[in-house]
Design an enzyme around this catalytic site. Structure first.
Site, PDB file in Angstrom:
ATOM      1  N   GLU A 159     -11.260  -0.870  -3.101  1.00  0.00           N
ATOM      2  CA  GLU A 159     -10.438  -0.342  -2.118  1.00  0.00           C
ATOM      3  C   GLU A 159      -9.283   0.524  -2.837  1.00  0.00           C
ATOM      4  OE1 GLU A 159      -9.394  -3.615   0.125  1.00  0.00           O
ATOM      5  OE2 GLU A 159      -7.655  -3.936  -1.391  1.00  0.00           O
TER       6      GLU A 159
ATOM      7  N   ASP B 149       0.895  -1.284  -0.042  1.00  0.00           N
ATOM      8  CA  ASP B 149      -0.076  -0.120   0.115  1.00  0.00           C
ATOM      9  C   ASP B 149       0.944   1.352  -0.111  1.00  0.00           C
ATOM     10  OD1 ASP B 149      -1.855  -2.007   0.472  1.00  0.00           O
ATOM     11  OD2 ASP B 149      -1.915  -1.612   2.661  1.00  0.00           O
TER      12      ASP B 149
END
Length: 334
Positions: A216, A47
């Site tokens: 997401e 991420d």
């Protein structure tokens, strides 16, 4: 006595010469290294948010581990995209009393000489559990960071969006928080001091901007007056994790999905997703910073951070990213 002293002196001299030689060799390698290679640094990290502060590139990733061990953040800086320095534990749960686990997906912005790190914590599953999206602040990009609010900035589900995967988007002099898991994405207008939100004209605080196939990992940038909205699709533990995008005339959309631009190459790596974009102002150099899973790895947390080039066609559409093992070339910030 003389023999022992001479031997010790010889040993010290040898160690010095050897160490100096290793230093020169290592320095030489760093200076002659032409590409970063993927991953760009060692360790399980996911991420990643990439950005530029001053004359350095920075990456703020999730420490990829079981949720109970995700209790801190490291950061990485580089003057040239090739040589990276690790800054350990810039923030951990000891500095955030309400965060206990699952700290992930940091997003960072500089404002007024301060650095604000937005992060998710605790992976809450409903409105009754403590946690959500928090903010930490520091005087330097490498921290140390401290909890800014003493509580989460968002600790409830709005429009079905789990309060995770936050991204701070600056548009002119205004700042917006774009976030959301569980296949829903919201945008909210941040107050100037980042202590809360400014309601929109219709009285709402959280506007849903969820595009088709969104899961997401939202990210937004502006190019030639257009708003590029990007997100992750698929499951983060699987090989088909990927990134798609849309373009609109406003940060509020509507965003019509155009297609995927980042996905696995079974010959190089799988699960390429949850990304960010780095662009040095005044240049045509665009980079996509993302995580992927090395071939042969089956553990969901076995993710590494990589950088590859991102290109646009003559109509402004993003070309499919070619993921590589070589990575990007040296490029110092001018």
């Amino acid at each position: 006595m003389f023999r022992k002293t001479s031997f010790d002196l010889l040993k010290v001299t040898f160690l010095f010469v050897f160490s100096f030689g290793v230093f020169i060799h290592t320095t030489s390698i760093a200076q002659t290294k032409k590409t970063a290679g993927n991953p760009v640094f060692q360790g399980w990290y996911a991420d990643p948010e990439g950005t530029i502060f001053g004359k350095k590139y920075w990456i703020y990733p999730t420490y990829s581990a079981p949720y109970g061990k995700q209790v801190f953040f490291d950061a990485f800086s580089s003057p040239d995209l090739v040589n990276w320095t690790k800054h350990e534990r810039i923030l951990d749960t000891a500095s955030v009393k309400w965060a206990k686990r699952a700290m992930w997906a940091p997003s960072i912005v500089e404002k007024g000489g301060k650095y604000y790190l937005f992060f998710g914590a605790n992976d809450i599953q409903n409105d009754k559990q403590p946690g959500g999206i928090g903010v930490a602040v520091a005087n330097k990009p490498e921290g140390p960071y401290k909890d800014y609010l003493g509580k989460p900035l968002i600790d409830k589900f709005h429009n079905g969006a789990q309060p995770i995967d936050q991204f701070v988007f600056k548009d002119k002099d205004e700042y917006y928080l774009i976030y959301g898991g569980w296949k829903h994405c919201n945008i909210a207008h941040l107050k100037k001091d980042f202590t809360g939100f400014v309601p929109f004209e219709d009285g709402s605080t959280f506007k849903e901007i969820t595009p088709e196939n969104y899961v997401e990992g939202p990210f937004m940038f502006k190019k030639n007056g257009k708003y590029y909205f990007m997100w992750s699709e698929g499951g983060w533990t699987g090989p088909n994790y990927s990134v798609a995008y849309a373009i609109a005339d406003s940060p509020f959309g509507p965003f019509k999905r155009i297609g995927k631009i980042l996905q696995q190459n079974p010959e190089i790596a799988t699960g390429a997703g949850h990304h960010s974009v780095i662009h040095a102002s005044g240049t045509d150099d665009w980079y996509i910073v993302y995580h992927r899973r090395p071939l042969g790895e089956t553990d969901g947390n076995s993710r590494v951070t990589c950088i590859d080039h991102m290109y646009f066609d003559e109509n402004g559409f993003i070309k499919p990213v070619i993921i590589t093992n070589e990575g990007v070339e040296r490029n110092a910030i001018k």
